[in-house]
Write a protein that holds these residues in place. Structure first.
Motif, PDB file in Angstrom:
ATOM      1  N   ALA A 407       0.831  -1.206   0.000  1.00 36.62           N
ATOM      2  CA  ALA A 407       0.000   0.000   0.000  1.00 36.62           C
ATOM      3  C   ALA A 407       0.864   1.254   0.000  1.00 36.62           C
ATOM      4  N   GLN A 408       0.345   2.349  -0.580  1.00 34.33           N
ATOM      5  CA  GLN A 408       1.017   3.652  -0.597  1.00 34.33           C
ATOM      6  C   GLN A 408       0.495   4.473   0.589  1.00 34.33           C
ATOM      7  N   VAL A 409       1.455   5.149   1.336  1.00 34.20           N
ATOM      8  CA  VAL A 409       1.113   5.934   2.518  1.00 34.20           C
ATOM      9  C   VAL A 409       1.271   7.419   2.185  1.00 34.20           C
ATOM     10  N   VAL A 410       0.227   8.236   2.438  1.00 40.56           N
ATOM     11  CA  VAL A 410       0.210   9.654   2.096  1.00 40.56           C
ATOM     12  C   VAL A 410      -0.268  10.425   3.314  1.00 40.56           C
ATOM     13  N   ARG A 411       0.481  11.557   3.599  1.00 42.16           N
ATOM     14  CA  ARG A 411       0.059  12.469   4.654  1.00 42.16           C
ATOM     15  C   ARG A 411      -0.662  13.661   4.029  1.00 42.16           C
ATOM     16  N   VAL A 412      -1.794  14.023   4.649  1.00 40.24           N
ATOM     17  CA  VAL A 412      -2.642  15.096   4.124  1.00 40.24           C
ATOM     18  C   VAL A 412      -2.664  16.213   5.155  1.00 40.24           C
ATOM     19  N   GLY A 413      -2.335  17.458   4.715  1.00 43.75           N
ATOM     20  CA  GLY A 413      -2.286  18.606   5.620  1.00 43.75           C
ATOM     21  C   GLY A 413      -3.654  19.065   6.041  1.00 43.75           C
ATOM     22  N   THR A 414      -3.732  19.466   7.313  1.00 47.25           N
ATOM     23  CA  THR A 414      -5.000  19.967   7.844  1.00 47.25           C
ATOM     24  C   THR A 414      -4.874  21.405   8.382  1.00 47.25           C
ATOM     25  N   LYS A 415      -3.667  22.006   8.299  1.00 48.23           N
ATOM     26  CA  LYS A 415      -3.432  23.347   8.841  1.00 48.23           C
ATOM     27  C   LYS A 415      -4.090  24.377   7.943  1.00 48.23           C
ATOM     28  N   PRO A 416      -4.843  25.332   8.532  1.00 49.06           N
ATOM     29  CA  PRO A 416      -5.499  26.352   7.716  1.00 49.06           C
ATOM     30  C   PRO A 416      -4.459  27.283   7.094  1.00 49.06           C
ATOM     31  N   ARG A 417      -4.701  27.725   5.837  1.00 52.50           N
ATOM     32  CA  ARG A 417      -3.799  28.640   5.142  1.00 52.50           C
ATOM     33  C   ARG A 417      -4.226  30.094   5.442  1.00 52.50           C
ATOM     34  N   PRO A 418      -3.264  31.007   5.528  1.00 52.12           N
ATOM     35  CA  PRO A 418      -3.612  32.426   5.751  1.00 52.12           C
ATOM     36  C   PRO A 418      -4.240  33.009   4.500  1.00 52.12           C
ATOM     37  N   ASP A 419      -5.308  33.777   4.713  1.00 52.13           N
ATOM     38  CA  ASP A 419      -6.004  34.365   3.574  1.00 52.13           C
ATOM     39  C   ASP A 419      -5.422  35.743   3.170  1.00 52.13           C
ATOM     40  N   SER A 420      -4.681  36.399   4.002  1.00 49.87           N
ATOM     41  CA  SER A 420      -4.178  37.754   3.692  1.00 49.87           C
ATOM     42  C   SER A 420      -2.650  37.783   3.618  1.00 49.87           C
ATOM     43  N   VAL A 421      -2.197  38.664   2.735  1.00 54.62           N
ATOM     44  CA  VAL A 421      -0.745  38.891   2.583  1.00 54.62           C
ATOM     45  C   VAL A 421      -0.546  40.404   2.662  1.00 54.62           C
ATOM     46  N   LYS A 422       0.269  40.800   3.543  1.00 52.95           N
ATOM     47  CA  LYS A 422       0.494  42.224   3.783  1.00 52.95           C
ATOM     48  C   LYS A 422       1.041  42.895   2.530  1.00 52.95           C
ATOM     49  N   GLY A 423       0.402  43.990   2.151  1.00 55.93           N
ATOM     50  CA  GLY A 423       0.836  44.750   0.996  1.00 55.93           C
ATOM     51  C   GLY A 423       0.135  44.357  -0.277  1.00 55.93           C
ATOM     52  N   ALA A 424      -0.770  43.310  -0.241  1.00 54.12           N
ATOM     53  CA  ALA A 424      -1.418  42.891  -1.490  1.00 54.12           C
ATOM     54  C   ALA A 424      -2.915  42.660  -1.317  1.00 54.12           C
ATOM     55  N   ASP A 425      -3.432  42.819  -0.113  1.00 53.65           N
ATOM     56  CA  ASP A 425      -4.844  42.497   0.112  1.00 53.65           C
ATOM     57  C   ASP A 425      -5.779  43.511  -0.537  1.00 53.65           C
ATOM     58  N   HIS A 426      -5.331  44.765  -0.784  1.00 54.35           N
ATOM     59  CA  HIS A 426      -6.212  45.814  -1.262  1.00 54.35           C
ATOM     60  C   HIS A 426      -6.386  45.809  -2.781  1.00 54.35           C
ATOM     61  N   LEU A 427      -5.724  44.889  -3.456  1.00 52.46           N
ATOM     62  CA  LEU A 427      -5.768  44.860  -4.929  1.00 52.46           C
ATOM     63  C   LEU A 427      -7.021  44.110  -5.433  1.00 52.46           C
ATOM     64  N   ASN A 428      -7.300  44.361  -6.713  1.00 53.73           N
ATOM     65  CA  ASN A 428      -8.488  43.754  -7.353  1.00 53.73           C
ATOM     66  C   ASN A 428      -8.121  42.389  -7.936  1.00 53.73           C
ATOM     67  N   TRP A 429      -8.074  41.358  -7.068  1.00 56.44           N
ATOM     68  CA  TRP A 429      -7.665  40.016  -7.503  1.00 56.44           C
ATOM     69  C   TRP A 429      -8.760  39.334  -8.337  1.00 56.44           C
ATOM     70  N   SER A 430      -9.992  39.639  -8.096  1.00 58.01           N
ATOM     71  CA  SER A 430     -11.040  39.012  -8.924  1.00 58.01           C
ATOM     72  C   SER A 430     -11.003  39.556 -10.355  1.00 58.01           C
ATOM     73  N   GLY A 431     -10.640  40.829 -10.506  1.00 54.16           N
ATOM     74  CA  GLY A 431     -10.518  41.375 -11.857  1.00 54.16           C
ATOM     75  C   GLY A 431      -9.373  40.726 -12.607  1.00 54.16           C
ATOM     76  N   LEU A 432      -8.229  40.494 -11.870  1.00 53.40           N
ATOM     77  CA  LEU A 432      -7.091  39.818 -12.512  1.00 53.40           C
ATOM     78  C   LEU A 432      -7.465  38.396 -12.917  1.00 53.40           C
ATOM     79  N   ALA A 433      -8.190  37.673 -12.013  1.00 53.80           N
ATOM     80  CA  ALA A 433      -8.560  36.274 -12.332  1.00 53.80           C
ATOM     81  C   ALA A 433      -9.484  36.236 -13.537  1.00 53.80           C
ATOM     82  N   SER A 434     -10.412  37.211 -13.631  1.00 57.06           N
ATOM     83  CA  SER A 434     -11.319  37.235 -14.763  1.00 57.06           C
ATOM     84  C   SER A 434     -10.579  37.441 -16.067  1.00 57.06           C
ATOM     85  N   CYS A 435      -9.567  38.255 -16.035  1.00 61.89           N
ATOM     86  CA  CYS A 435      -8.818  38.522 -17.251  1.00 61.89           C
ATOM     87  C   CYS A 435      -7.950  37.342 -17.631  1.00 61.89           C
ATOM     88  N   GLU A 436      -7.297  36.695 -16.669  1.00 63.35           N
ATOM     89  CA  GLU A 436      -6.347  35.624 -16.965  1.00 63.35           C
ATOM     90  C   GLU A 436      -7.065  34.304 -17.326  1.00 63.35           C
TER      91      GLU A 436
END
Length: 503
Positions: A407-436
């Protein structure tokens, strides 16, 4: 002889006188010294009266002749067939049927008979002439008393014998093929069978039917029913027959016996207890083998016997389209299948299973393989068959495991990821995603190099701490890593759509 003496002779007193009856003087002469009585001599041996008395009244002789004629008539009417015991017991004197009845004899007749035996009849007549004259009523009543009993006896014998002969019937009774002729007084068939002790049941046949009136010369036949446990062409049932032999039973039951198999001799008699009988009628069966059809007439019990009768031999794995033990039906077609086969062993991989464990030190969406899985190996036995030259799908016959999978053994992470990054939270990320990518987290470009909301390449994705492919990660993780990239390099990674961050 004077009228007076004649009347004296006719009187009952003088004729029945004890003196005259008891006179020891010989009958037929006038006394010891006298001449013989002419009347006695003349009447000796006469058939008309007692001792040949020529003075016997005419009506007495008439009564005797009537009795003789009636007896002769009865003898001529007696049946010529053999007499039954009930008829023989009335066989009377001189062949007259009926109980022997002695006619009533008047007192005067008895006296006359006694005088005939003692020989004193002449003296009685002389005494009668000497006796006083009586009234004529006694003379007239005396002959009537003598005639009436005799007439009654004759009438009884004639009438009774006629009724006896009319009621008697000659019948031929045949019971189970054994005939006998008998006489009976039975009025109908039911009474005849009851008198003869012949009992019939619901499966027995009586001809003519019970209750039919009988006349002399009739024939009555009784056939007893017999149970037969018949197995006809594989079907078992219980039937009744009145036939005395197996052949007769088959004909009576409507079984086509020509060419049929019968488990016992057809001439065997069937007793009242019955018998068990196995019959297989002749049938038409077609056998298809080796591209050729053979139609045979057979009374075989199984398909295998019918195939053998057709001259076809089954070899090795050969079989038939109908189970060989089945009963062949009329008009049935049976195909013989020529089978050749071989065995083949194949090795097949056994898939391994994946065991996942939760690791709180890893961010959600992150998986780490601790041990890679390895498939196992097994050997499988297959049977390969060819039926009439056509290959069939291999049939799996068995398998054995050569190597177990890991059998293959795999570890799965359960730690929550941070949602904010200092210096970039105020940008229009949904507009960038729509364009890309049109706002689709799983989007991939035509070359397959870039993927996800923000069209990461794999190298950049991994440098930002991501695992696997960017398009497989959750949208929140993709946005978090895009913010980190913006902190490092600004909007340059998105030369065409970067302007939307500030729009």
């Amino acid at each position: 002889m004077t009228h007076e003496s004649y009347g004296t002779y006719g009187s009952g007193e003088a004729y029945g006188s004890g003196e005259a009856y008891g006179n020891p003087e010989p009958y037929g002469d006038g006394g010891p010294d006298g001449p013989p009585d002419a009347h006695a001599d003349a009447s000796a041996g006469s058939p008309g009266g007692f001792g040949g008395d020529t003075y016997r009244p005419a009506y007495e002789a008439l009564a005797d002749r009537t009795t003789q004629v009636s007896q002769t008539t009865l003898l001529s009417q007696a049946p010529t067939e053999p007499l039954l015991p009930r008829q023989q017991y009335v066989q009377g004197v001189e062949g007259v049927q009926g109980p022997v009845v002695a006619p009533a004899v008047p007192v005067e007749a008895g006296a006359a008979a006694a005088e005939a035996r003692t020989g004193g009849r002449a003296e009685a007549r002389r005494a009668a002439r000497r006796a006083p004259r009586r009234r004529g009523t006694t003379e007239r009543a005396d002959p009537l008393r003598r005639l009436l009993p005799q007439a009654l006896v004759v009438a009884f014998l004639a009438g009774g014998t006629s009724a006896f002969v009319a009621s008697d019937k000659a019948i031929e009774l045949t019971v189970d093929g054994k005939p006998r002729t008998l006489h009976t007084f039975a009025d109908d068939v039911s009474e005849l069978l009851a008198r003869e002790g012949v009992r019939v049941g619901p499966h027995d046949v009586v001809a003519p039917a019970p209750g039919t009136p009988l006349t002399s010369g009739d024939e009555v036949a009784v056939r007893y029913g017999r149970p037969v446990h018949l197995t006809l062409d594989g079907q078992r049932r219980r039937v009744w027959t009145t036939a005395g032999t197996v052949d007769g039973a088959l004909e009576q039951l409507g079984v086509r016996a020509e060419g049929a198999y019968v488990s016992t001799s057809r001439s065997r008699p069937i007793g009242r207890e019955g018998l068990a009988l196995d019959v297989r009628t002749e049938r038409s069966v077609t056998i298809m083998a080796d591209g050729r059809a053979r139609t045979i007439r057979t009374n075989a019990a199984t398909v295998a016997e019918a195939v053998e009768e057709a001259g076809i031999t089954l070899r090795n794995q050969d079989t038939t389209s109908v189970p060989s033990g089945n009963f062949p039906r009329d008009g049935q077609t049976v195909s013989v299948m020529r089978i050749t086969g071989s065995r083949e062993i194949r090795e097949e991989a056994i898939p391994y299973e994946v065991r996942r464990t939760h690791d709180p030190s890893l961010f959600r969406g992150t998986e780490v393989v601790d041990r890679a899985g390895e498939p196992g190996t097994r050997r499988v036995l297959y049977l390969l068959r060819t039926v009439n030259g056509v290959k069939e799908r291999p049939r799996r016959m068995g398998a054995e495991v050569v190597r177990e999978p890991r059998a293959q053994v795999v570890r799965v992470g359960t730690k929550p990821r941070p949602d904010s990054v200092k210096g970039a939270d105020h940008l229009n990320w949904s507009g960038l995603a729509s364009c890309e990518s049109g706002g689709r987290p799983s989007a991939v470009d035509a070359s397959g190099t870039y993927g996800g909301l923000y069209q990461f390449d794999t190298h950049t994705w991994h440098s930002l701490g991501g695992s696997g492919r960017p398009q497989d990660a959750p949208a929140t993780e993709q946005t978090m890593r895009a913010k980190k990239l913006y902190v490092r390099r600004g909007a340059t990674p998105w030369p065409h759509c970067g302007a939307h961050l500030h729009g």
